[in-house]
Design a protein around this motif. Structure first.
Motif, PDB file in Angstrom:
ATOM      1  N   ALA A 132      12.628   0.174 -65.326  1.00 30.26           N
ATOM      2  CA  ALA A 132      12.096   1.493 -64.986  1.00 30.26           C
ATOM      3  C   ALA A 132      12.440   2.463 -66.108  1.00 30.26           C
ATOM      4  O   ALA A 132      13.227   2.143 -67.005  1.00 30.26           O
ATOM      5  N   VAL A 133      11.854   3.644 -66.019  1.00 28.70           N
ATOM      6  CA  VAL A 133      12.319   4.763 -66.833  1.00 28.70           C
ATOM      7  C   VAL A 133      13.413   5.468 -66.037  1.00 28.70           C
ATOM      8  O   VAL A 133      13.207   5.819 -64.877  1.00 28.70           O
ATOM      9  N   TYR A 134      14.554   5.630 -66.664  1.00 34.82           N
ATOM     10  CA  TYR A 134      15.695   6.260 -66.011  1.00 34.82           C
ATOM     11  C   TYR A 134      15.808   7.715 -66.466  1.00 34.82           C
ATOM     12  O   TYR A 134      15.789   7.998 -67.670  1.00 34.82           O
ATOM     13  N   GLY A 188       3.902   2.558 -61.170  1.00 30.34           N
ATOM     14  CA  GLY A 188       3.227   2.525 -59.887  1.00 30.34           C
ATOM     15  C   GLY A 188       4.081   2.878 -58.698  1.00 30.34           C
ATOM     16  O   GLY A 188       3.621   2.770 -57.554  1.00 30.34           O
ATOM     17  N   LYS A 189       5.318   3.274 -58.949  1.00 24.95           N
ATOM     18  CA  LYS A 189       6.225   3.609 -57.840  1.00 24.95           C
ATOM     19  C   LYS A 189       6.718   5.038 -57.959  1.00 24.95           C
ATOM     20  O   LYS A 189       6.643   5.653 -59.022  1.00 24.95           O
TER      21      LYS A 189
END
Length: 119
Positions: A91-93, A42-43
């Motif tokens: 998060a996905v990095y 969502g970001k």
């Protein structure tokens, strides 16, 4: 062009550590900047850290003092050492590289690696 392959993500408890790796398919000396971004659900994708020419680095305020970016020029690999992890680091990095060709800059991205920090 450059291919970027990330590894090292996973599940870790709060205050734990992880080290992400990003292997590039070409010499890092030919890359203008290389670094890490992340995207939480969502970001928007945000900068985490970048390694700039001349040995300089740049960090997001939220990770300063906790994360360290480093480069191994022999392995064409950039690392992100993440210490004192917080749930908000989940998060996905993504590894990112910028190549310059003439007056144009080109962005390349890896496939991403998931980092999940549990409280």
């Amino acid at each position: 062009q450059v291919q970027l392959v990330e590894s090292g993500g996973g599940l870790v408890q709060e205050q734990g550590s992880l080290r992400l790796s990003c292997a590039a398919s070409r010499s890092l000396a030919s890359i203008e900047t290389i670094g890490w971004y992340r995207q939480a659900p969502g970001k928007q994708r945000e900068l985490v850290a970048t390694a700039l020419s001349g040995g300089r680095s740049n960090y997001a305020d939220s990770v300063k003092g906790r994360f360290t970016i480093s480069i191994d020029t022999y392995k064409n690999t950039v690392y992100l050492q993440m210490n004192s992890l917080k749930p908000e680091d989940t998060a996905v990095y993504y590894c990112n590289a910028v190549l310059i060709a003439g007056i144009n800059g080109y962005n390349y991205w890896g496939q991403g690696t998931q980092v999940t920090v549990s409280s």
